[in-house]
Design a protein around this motif. Structure first.
Motif, PDB file in Angstrom:
ATOM      1  N   LYS A  92      44.149  58.821  21.230  1.00  0.00           N
ATOM      2  CA  LYS A  92      43.800  57.543  20.626  1.00  0.00           C
ATOM      3  C   LYS A  92      43.750  56.473  21.703  1.00  0.00           C
ATOM      4  O   LYS A  92      44.617  56.426  22.587  1.00  0.00           O
ATOM      5  N   PRO A  93      42.784  55.575  21.647  1.00  0.00           N
ATOM      6  CA  PRO A  93      42.697  54.505  22.650  1.00  0.00           C
ATOM      7  C   PRO A  93      43.933  53.613  22.623  1.00  0.00           C
ATOM      8  O   PRO A  93      44.440  53.271  21.548  1.00  0.00           O
ATOM      9  N   GLY A  94      44.422  53.223  23.788  1.00  0.00           N
ATOM     10  CA  GLY A  94      45.595  52.362  23.895  1.00  0.00           C
ATOM     11  C   GLY A  94      46.869  53.014  23.411  1.00  0.00           C
ATOM     12  O   GLY A  94      47.849  52.326  23.117  1.00  0.00           O
ATOM     13  N   SER A  95      46.865  54.327  23.340  1.00  0.00           N
ATOM     14  CA  SER A  95      47.999  55.052  22.774  1.00  0.00           C
ATOM     15  C   SER A  95      48.072  56.414  23.447  1.00  0.00           C
ATOM     16  O   SER A  95      47.123  56.859  24.103  1.00  0.00           O
ATOM     17  N   GLY A  96      49.205  57.063  23.308  1.00  0.00           N
ATOM     18  CA  GLY A  96      49.335  58.419  23.820  1.00  0.00           C
ATOM     19  C   GLY A  96      49.222  59.458  22.739  1.00  0.00           C
ATOM     20  O   GLY A  96      49.433  60.654  23.003  1.00  0.00           O
ATOM     21  N   THR A  97      48.913  59.065  21.508  1.00  0.00           N
ATOM     22  CA  THR A  97      48.858  60.013  20.393  1.00  0.00           C
ATOM     23  C   THR A  97      47.681  60.958  20.546  1.00  0.00           C
ATOM     24  O   THR A  97      46.536  60.523  20.767  1.00  0.00           O
ATOM     25  N   LEU A  98      47.982  62.292  20.433  1.00  0.00           N
ATOM     26  CA  LEU A  98      46.946  63.319  20.527  1.00  0.00           C
ATOM     27  C   LEU A  98      46.456  63.685  19.141  1.00  0.00           C
ATOM     28  O   LEU A  98      47.236  63.791  18.192  1.00  0.00           O
ATOM     29  N   ILE A  99      45.123  63.896  19.050  1.00  0.00           N
ATOM     30  CA  ILE A  99      44.509  64.378  17.815  1.00  0.00           C
ATOM     31  C   ILE A  99      43.761  65.645  18.168  1.00  0.00           C
ATOM     32  O   ILE A  99      42.840  65.635  18.997  1.00  0.00           O
ATOM     33  N   ILE A 100      44.189  66.777  17.545  1.00  0.00           N
ATOM     34  CA  ILE A 100      43.550  68.070  17.818  1.00  0.00           C
ATOM     35  C   ILE A 100      42.752  68.435  16.582  1.00  0.00           C
ATOM     36  O   ILE A 100      43.310  68.678  15.506  1.00  0.00           O
ATOM     37  N   ASN A 101      41.428  68.493  16.737  1.00  0.00           N
ATOM     38  CA  ASN A 101      40.521  68.698  15.613  1.00  0.00           C
ATOM     39  C   ASN A 101      40.358  70.192  15.371  1.00  0.00           C
ATOM     40  O   ASN A 101      39.530  70.850  16.017  1.00  0.00           O
ATOM     41  N   ILE A 102      41.149  70.734  14.436  1.00  0.00           N
ATOM     42  CA  ILE A 102      41.017  72.160  14.117  1.00  0.00           C
ATOM     43  C   ILE A 102      40.345  72.374  12.774  1.00  0.00           C
ATOM     44  O   ILE A 102      40.178  73.510  12.334  1.00  0.00           O
ATOM     45  N   MET A 103      39.921  71.296  12.102  1.00  0.00           N
ATOM     46  CA  MET A 103      39.289  71.462  10.800  1.00  0.00           C
ATOM     47  C   MET A 103      37.856  71.946  10.950  1.00  0.00           C
ATOM     48  O   MET A 103      37.336  72.642  10.073  1.00  0.00           O
ATOM     49  N   SER A 104      37.208  71.555  12.073  1.00  0.00           N
ATOM     50  CA  SER A 104      35.827  71.993  12.272  1.00  0.00           C
ATOM     51  C   SER A 104      35.781  73.377  12.904  1.00  0.00           C
ATOM     52  O   SER A 104      34.962  74.222  12.541  1.00  0.00           O
ATOM     53  N   GLU A 105      36.647  73.601  13.876  1.00  0.00           N
ATOM     54  CA  GLU A 105      36.746  74.916  14.518  1.00  0.00           C
ATOM     55  C   GLU A 105      38.119  75.028  15.172  1.00  0.00           C
ATOM     56  O   GLU A 105      38.860  74.060  15.284  1.00  0.00           O
ATOM     57  N   GLY A 106      38.442  76.208  15.580  1.00  0.00           N
ATOM     58  CA  GLY A 106      39.729  76.426  16.225  1.00  0.00           C
ATOM     59  C   GLY A 106      40.811  76.804  15.221  1.00  0.00           C
ATOM     60  O   GLY A 106      40.651  76.631  14.016  1.00  0.00           O
ATOM     61  N   LYS A 107      41.863  77.342  15.766  1.00  0.00           N
ATOM     62  CA  LYS A 107      42.986  77.772  14.936  1.00  0.00           C
ATOM     63  C   LYS A 107      44.250  77.041  15.367  1.00  0.00           C
ATOM     64  O   LYS A 107      44.441  76.778  16.549  1.00  0.00           O
ATOM     65  N   ALA A 108      45.097  76.796  14.380  1.00  0.00           N
ATOM     66  CA  ALA A 108      46.333  76.083  14.688  1.00  0.00           C
ATOM     67  C   ALA A 108      47.225  76.907  15.602  1.00  0.00           C
ATOM     68  O   ALA A 108      47.950  76.355  16.444  1.00  0.00           O
ATOM     69  N   GLU A 109      47.199  78.236  15.447  1.00  0.00           N
ATOM     70  CA  GLU A 109      48.073  79.074  16.264  1.00  0.00           C
ATOM     71  C   GLU A 109      47.767  78.920  17.746  1.00  0.00           C
ATOM     72  O   GLU A 109      48.652  79.105  18.599  1.00  0.00           O
ATOM     73  N   THR A 110      46.543  78.524  18.076  1.00  0.00           N
ATOM     74  CA  THR A 110      46.161  78.366  19.484  1.00  0.00           C
ATOM     75  C   THR A 110      46.961  77.248  20.138  1.00  0.00           C
ATOM     76  O   THR A 110      47.212  77.277  21.353  1.00  0.00           O
ATOM     77  N   TYR A 111      47.374  76.273  19.357  1.00  0.00           N
ATOM     78  CA  TYR A 111      48.022  75.084  19.915  1.00  0.00           C
ATOM     79  C   TYR A 111      49.538  75.086  19.692  1.00  0.00           C
ATOM     80  O   TYR A 111      50.176  74.052  19.802  1.00  0.00           O
ATOM     81  N   GLU A 112      50.067  76.254  19.346  1.00  0.00           N
ATOM     82  CA  GLU A 112      51.520  76.344  19.300  1.00  0.00           C
ATOM     83  C   GLU A 112      52.092  76.133  20.687  1.00  0.00           C
ATOM     84  O   GLU A 112      51.504  76.557  21.688  1.00  0.00           O
ATOM     85  N   GLY A 113      53.269  75.465  20.766  1.00  0.00           N
ATOM     86  CA  GLY A 113      53.894  75.282  22.064  1.00  0.00           C
ATOM     87  C   GLY A 113      54.816  74.087  22.074  1.00  0.00           C
ATOM     88  O   GLY A 113      55.060  73.432  21.051  1.00  0.00           O
ATOM     89  N   VAL A 114      55.310  73.795  23.293  1.00  0.00           N
ATOM     90  CA  VAL A 114      56.238  72.693  23.494  1.00  0.00           C
ATOM     91  C   VAL A 114      55.502  71.590  24.239  1.00  0.00           C
ATOM     92  O   VAL A 114      55.021  71.803  25.370  1.00  0.00           O
ATOM     93  N   TYR A 115      55.396  70.406  23.623  1.00  0.00           N
ATOM     94  CA  TYR A 115      54.651  69.290  24.187  1.00  0.00           C
ATOM     95  C   TYR A 115      55.627  68.177  24.564  1.00  0.00           C
ATOM     96  O   TYR A 115      56.654  67.960  23.894  1.00  0.00           O
ATOM     97  N   GLN A 116      55.287  67.463  25.647  1.00  0.00           N
ATOM     98  CA  GLN A 116      56.076  66.293  26.045  1.00  0.00           C
ATOM     99  C   GLN A 116      55.132  65.224  26.572  1.00  0.00           C
ATOM    100  O   GLN A 116      54.227  65.512  27.361  1.00  0.00           O
ATOM    101  N   CYS A 117      55.388  63.975  26.119  1.00  0.00           N
ATOM    102  CA  CYS A 117      54.537  62.849  26.479  1.00  0.00           C
ATOM    103  C   CYS A 117      55.236  62.010  27.544  1.00  0.00           C
ATOM    104  O   CYS A 117      56.452  61.802  27.484  1.00  0.00           O
ATOM    105  N   THR A 118      54.463  61.485  28.504  1.00  0.00           N
ATOM    106  CA  THR A 118      54.978  60.581  29.533  1.00  0.00           C
ATOM    107  C   THR A 118      54.183  59.286  29.475  1.00  0.00           C
ATOM    108  O   THR A 118      52.949  59.301  29.506  1.00  0.00           O
ATOM    109  N   ALA A 119      54.908  58.146  29.360  1.00  0.00           N
ATOM    110  CA  ALA A 119      54.289  56.813  29.390  1.00  0.00           C
ATOM    111  C   ALA A 119      54.697  56.159  30.714  1.00  0.00           C
ATOM    112  O   ALA A 119      55.902  56.029  30.982  1.00  0.00           O
ATOM    113  N   ARG A 120      53.709  55.705  31.522  1.00  0.00           N
ATOM    114  CA  ARG A 120      54.016  55.272  32.883  1.00  0.00           C
ATOM    115  C   ARG A 120      53.304  53.955  33.194  1.00  0.00           C
ATOM    116  O   ARG A 120      52.175  53.729  32.768  1.00  0.00           O
TER     117      ARG A 120
END
Length: 1197
Positions: A92-120
């Protein structure tokens, strides 16, 4: 200047320093204005364990603020996540929020994992938690074939659910084909694992649609297991089924079901273990089978279940403790019980803890050359490990900063410079989780600034608190001063309270509080000030309230509501009916002060409320309208008062508060007093206590309060007719905590074992605790020693056991209460003793002095005090009868015990048997028990007087003799020397004749008395004698027999059949004569009764008189010719049916016992009398005598 810690509130009083505030370096309310340079701060992020819906786009939040605005980057599974290379991922602009579009294609299992955000930004880098992304799963049940279940009535049953493993775990419930939940009870219930348990089955449990459902909330899906069929049959039905398929040897017994004690279906075995994390809900489960259905009970060994955090679920088969803590660890026991027995299972609970904050690091704003510190303190079980990062990099490999020094959980900063600005991360972790906190160090040099808008106007109702804001910032930290109306000195009066954020509070604003207030902030770089304005308004009041009204149907009613308000405020008055809007009906008219209802109907009855609102306050008043049929004007109603209302708390201080209220209607009987009660919602919710009483003319009361009590108040009014219902409860008021005012009472020290000291006391109740964290400091030392006090602090219990003490030693004891606020006053010292042991020494020099044949006195020497080893309770004498002096072979009797209290050294033994041998011993007694016995002491009792002979019977009575038989005394109490017999005759008037005294040898048990008078009653007195004297006497009475010939005749005449026949014939003859006489008299003739009577000379059959159907007769006794006295002719009844004394020389008194003759209605005599024998002795009244003919006739008539 460094930011310094400041108390939450600081009261200002005359004579103290000017009103100023030194805020601390860790004040969470301190915010750096966004127009100033500052490191990034994470403001929003996704949860650590983030379960997503695989049907929707994945949104991983990361929001941060800072100056300059921060840039964002992500890692995935510990490596850089390049979002530009994945077309499905955007930020998202001006933000660190990620949007992963899996409704059109892709599978949720592909994005399983441990995520960490850094603001600098240029001042540092802040990092988010590790966000674990996992898609929710709701798998289908595996296909399985479920065989029908057939079982006997009364057996136990478990229907397994075994749902598919989902993420998160599903919610389990059992339903039938109609989607109706299956009823559950103490007999049938669902376990925590989802299985359905039957303690015993009944015929009504038969059904084919036991279905387990699993609901996956995250995906809003429900999965269904295959239905299970259950059939409950009796033994006869089961044997019919077996007979059709199996051999005869497989038949069931005759009983369909048998009662049995409980047995656990879950958990298995006698013990099990359970581990839970601090803060979670601890759930323990026990489900038992048995017949009758068992009942489950729960206890905690060596402790009690927490009252406010313990809940029972599933018909008490599940014990839940919410917000579990380490103190909840221990052994929990569930007990299953029915009429045939009980069984228990012990669950050992261990409470571990993921890390939790003790002190979380806070942002630190410093000016150049200032000192400061970041503190990161956490706890857990096991103890967490603390690690530091700087700008997201482990501090060990981060760029060095000479102003920084690490000391475990603290980073110390000295003489910081602008380059010292950074974001530090503290990580506290153990095997159950972790905590991550960002805290920046921002080095700034900024003059003070006031963040509150200038010339803000505050309007407050009088007698209510006023809060004037002064939000500020500056580095070094500014000092704050408040001034009023541009006066030269800062506010110094004690009516002001200054909050840590610079706000000025006036607890009770008055009219003279109106004015302009100036907030001034100063530091070494400058000064800033801001003016705010305060206006105090009069409260809105309803000075004329609507009143209860009873009106007749069809009439008009008016409710008045007169409002008084501050002239600068414009009130709006609204009328409500039953708390809703007025009906839209033209019959309702509202003007300035009145509500008028015309043509009142039954539907208009209800509660009408007048509500007056201003921009600052509102008040209301209600009245009830009752609609009745037209009736005469009712008389005034006299009743108890209506409840008071509008309770208000003012002048709220630590130990007092003022309560005011508005009285309700007195119902025509003046209110005499108000009763005030309070509730402590913290310690005793729902329980009301008496606080005070005030006169009926008073509507305010100053109430004294105790610390750490969550008060609510209510008021009741009382008049001569009684007491009103309670008012609505006031608002709650929580007083501040303070140290306890008192110590526990009933302090005692007693040992339960020889080597311990049990100290007990009556704990303080919640109301007396005065604060949280109530504990007790228990102290003890030996009374006669020089030892120092030994002390231990224990939880809120009532007992402490000191082990390893010497036996029975005096101790000084004291128990002091304390809480988080401090200690109670010094407690009083009491004396106790350690545990007692059995005495070691027996009493010596035991002596016996026989006082008489039933009493002995025992003396002994006391034992040494040291040998008692306890509190001397007395001495105990055991004594028993060894044998009698007469019966040497008698068995030993049961021992008897006498206890003599205190230090007595002698005692009396009463109730001894005379002429007996006794043995005794003496023992000393303390609180533990008895000591050893003294040597047995033997003594004998002298002879005593005997008891009365066991029996005395008179047998074989004759005309002149009686034979006496007796049994010796049951307790001779010595050697019998002789018997004494005394007797005397008793005449018919019960007068006693001369007494005859006779001595009889002791070896006799039979004696015959001769030459007695015939048909005479005698009274006998008989007793035995020993050398000690005469015993108790036994008495008896007997009668010599009458003349046998006379008795024989009397018996013959009275009992012979001819006599009865003769009587019947005479009665019939007289009846016939009476009939004839009656007929002839009616004809005017006369019946020559006298001639016919004269013709019958036989005196035995002469009729005496005619009567109304009842006949008597008299005759002489043929047995004695000398005493025969025939009646004279003149004695016969004359024709006028009267008997006159001068007509006969035989008076009725001269005959027999029937002197009280009876006469019928015509004067004729009913009854009989007999001739009198002058020489015949008077007869007794004994029932054993033969009846005389006269008596026989009396019985016949």
């Amino acid at each position: 200047m460094q930011l310094k810690i400041m108390p939450k509130k600081k009261r200002l009083s005359a004579g103290r320093a000017p009103l100023m505030l030194f805020l601390c370096q860790m004040i969470s309310a301190l915010e750096v204005p966004l127009d100033l340079v500052q490191p990034p701060t994470i403001t929003q992020q996704s949860p650590k364990d983030y379960i997503i819906d695989p049907r929707e786009n994945i949104v991983i939040q990361c929001e941060a603020k800072g100056k300059p605005p921060p840039s964002f980057s992500w890692t995935r599974n510990g490596t850089h996540f390049d979002i530009d290379k994945d077309p499905l991922v955007t930020m998202k602009p001006g933000s660190g929020t990620l949007i992963i579009n899996i409704m059109s294609e892709g599978k949720a299992e592909t994005y399983e994992g441990v995520y960490q955000c850094t603001a600098r930004n240029e001042r540092g880098a802040a990092i988010s938690n590790n966000i674990v992304i996992r898609p929710s799963r709701s798998p289908l049940w595996t296909k399985e074939k479920l065989e029908p279940i057939t079982l006997r009535n009364g057996q136990s049953l478990v229907l397994p659910c075994r749902p598919p493993i989902g993420l998160p775990p599903p919610i389990i419930f059992w339903m039938d084909n109609s989607f109706q939940r299956l009823p559950q009870s103490e007999r049938v219930s669902q376990g925590l694992n989802g299985d359905l348990y039957f303690s015993n089955v009944l015929p009504e449990d038969t059904r084919e649609d036991y279905i387990c459902y699993a609901r996956f909330n995250h995906t809003q899906t429900i999965q269904q297991k295959q239905p299970i069929s259950v059939k409950v049959i009796s033994v006869d039905e089961l044997n019919d089924t077996i007979a059709a398929n199996l051999s005869d040897t497989e038949f069931y017994g005759a009983k369909s079901h048998r009662q049995r004690p409980p047995a656990f279906l879950t958990p298995d075995g006698n013990t099990s273990r359970k581990e839970e994390l601090r803060g979670n809900v601890l759930s323990l489960e026990c489900i038992a089978e048995g017949l009758p259905t068992p009942i489950i009970y729960w206890i905690k060994e060596d402790g009690t279940l927490p009252i406010n955090r313990t809940f029972y679920r599933n018909f008490k088969k599940t014990l839940q403790i919410v917000q579990v803590t380490e103190a909840d660890s221990g052994n929990y026991q569930c007990i299953a019980k029915n009429a045939l027995g009980a069984i228990h299972h012990t669950i050992s609970v261990t409470v571990k803890a993921a890390p939790y904050w003790i002190i979380a690091p806070q942002n630190l704003v410093l000016s150049p050359e200032e000192d400061g510190a970041l503190i990161c303190r956490a706890s857990g079980n096991p103890k967490p490990r603390i690690s530091w990062l700087s700008n997201g990099v482990p501090i060990e490999i981060a760029p060095d900063d000479p102003s920084r020094k690490i000391d475990g959980d603290t980073i110390i900063f000295s003489k910081v410079q602008e380059r010292s600005s950074a974001v530090y991360q503290c990580n506290a972790s153990n095997e159950y989780g972790y905590l991550l906190a960002n805290a920046f160090v921002n080095v700034l040099a900024e003059p003070p600034r006031i963040l509150t808008s200038a010339n803000t106007l505050y309007q407050v109702i009088a007698n209510r608190p006023a809060l004037l804001d002064c939000a500020f910032f500056g580095s070094p930290l500014p000092t704050i001063e408040w001034f009023k109306d541009a006066k030269g000195s800062a506010l110094r009066e004690d009516i002001y309270v200054l909050h840590e954020n610079g706000t000025l509070e006036i607890p009770v604003a008055q009219k003279d509080s109106t004015g302009t207030y100036t907030c001034v902030a100063r530091n070494k770089l400058g000064m800033a000030k801001n003016d705010v304005h305060l206006e105090i308004k009069d409260p809105t009041r309803i000075i004329k309230q609507p009143e209860y009204a009873v009106v007749q149907r069809g009439s008009t009613v008016s409710f008045e509501c007169k409002v008084k308000h501050d002239h600068t405020l414009i009130p709006t008055v609204t009328w409500l009916k039953d708390h809703g809007e007025l009906p839209s009906d033209g019959r309702f008219t509202v003007d300035k002060d009145h509500l008028v209802v015309a043509d009142v109907s039954d539907d208009d009855g209800g509660t009408y409320t007048c509500v007056a609102n201003t921009t600052l306050d509102n008040v209301s008043a209600s009245a009830v309208l009752s609609v009745v049929a037209p009736t005469p004007t009712p008389a005034p109603i006299y009743d108890v008062p209506n409840p008071p209302f509008d309770l208000e708390l003012t002048d709220q201080l630590d130990r007092s508060v003022q309560l005011s209220w508005t009285p309700g209607d007195d119902n025509n009987s003046p209110i005499t007093k108000f009763i005030i009660e309070y509730e402590d919602a913290m310690h005793e919710p729902g329980l009301w206590h008496h606080q005070t009483e005030v006169p009926g003319t008073q509507t305010t009361a100053q109430l004294k309060l105790s610390p750490y009590v969550n008060y609510s108040f209510r008021v009741m009014a009382e008049n001569n007719l009684g007491r009103s219902l309670p008012s609505e409860a006031s608002e709650q008021y929580l007083t501040k905590a303070a140290e306890p005012d008192k110590n526990p009472t009933a302090v005692e020290g007693l040992g339960s074992e020889p080597d311990n000291l049990v100290i007990t006391w009556k704990p303080l109740n919640g109301f007396e605790s005065n604060g949280p964290g109530l504990q007790y400091k228990v102290s003890w030392r030996q009374k006669d020693g020089d030892d120092e006090w030994t002390s231990v602090v224990v939880a809120n219990v009532s007992k402490y056991i000191v082990s390893g003490t010497p036996t029975f030693v005096p101790y000084l004891i004291k128990v002091q209460a304390l809480n988080d606020a401090g200690f109670a006053p010094e407690p009083a010292v009491v004396m106790g003793h350690s545990g007692e042991d059995l005495p070691m020494v027996a009493p010596g020099n035991v002596r016996v002095n026989v006082v008489n044949s039933t009493l002995a006195e025992v003396h002994w020497d006391p034992v040494p005090l040291k040998s008692i080893r306890g509190h001397l309770q007395g001495y105990r004498i055991y004594y028993w009868k060894a044998q009698s002096s007469l019966t040497r072979n008698r068995r030993h009797l049961e021992k008897k015990i006498l206890t003599f209290q205190g230090s007595k050294t002698h005692g009396m033994l009463p109730g001894l048997e005379p002429f007996s041998h006794y043995s005794l011993n003496v023992r000393v007694v303390n609180g533990k028990g008895e000591g050893p016995a003294s040597a047995d002491k033997v003594f004998s009792t002298p002879e005593g007087v005997p008891s009365a002979p066991s029996s005395l019977k008179i047998v074989n009575p004759t005309l002149d003799s009686l034979t006496l038989e007796w049994e010796p005394p049951s307790h001779p109490n010595g050697i019998l020397t002789e018997y004494t017999l005394k007797y005397q005759p008793i005449n018919s008037t019960h007068e006693l004749g001369p007494l005859v005294d006779l001595k009889i040898p002791a070896n006799k048990t039979r004696w015959t008395l001769k030459n007695l008078n015939f048909s005479t009653r005698y009274k006998f007195y008989f007793y035995a004698q020993t050398a000690a004297g005469s015993g108790s006497q036994i008495t008896e009475e007997a009668i010599t027999t009458v003349d046998e010939a006379m008795a024989s005749r009397q018996v013959d005449i009275a009992t012979q059949g001819w006599f009865i026949g003769l009587m019947c014939a005479v009665a019939l003859l007289i009846l016939i004569l009476l009939i004839v006489c009656f007929i002839r008299r009616n004809k005017g003739g006369k019946y020559p009764v006298k001639e016919k009577e004269d013709a019958h000379a036989d005196p035995e059959i002469q009729p005496m008189k005619e009567d109304d159907g009842t006949f008597g007769e008299y005759r002489s006794l043929e047995s004695d010719a000398e005493d025969h006295k025939p009646l004279k002719k003149g004695s016969r009844t004359p024709s006028d049916r009267t008997v006159k004394k001068e007509d006969s020389d035989d008076s009725l008194v001269d005959y027999g016992e029937g002197v009280n003759g009876q006469f019928n209605e015509d004067g004729s005599f009913i009854g009989q009398y007999s001739g009198k024998k002058e020489k015949e002795p008077a007869e007794g009244n004994e029932s054993s005598e033969a009846p005389s003919p006269v008596n026989a006739m009396n019985s016949f008539v």
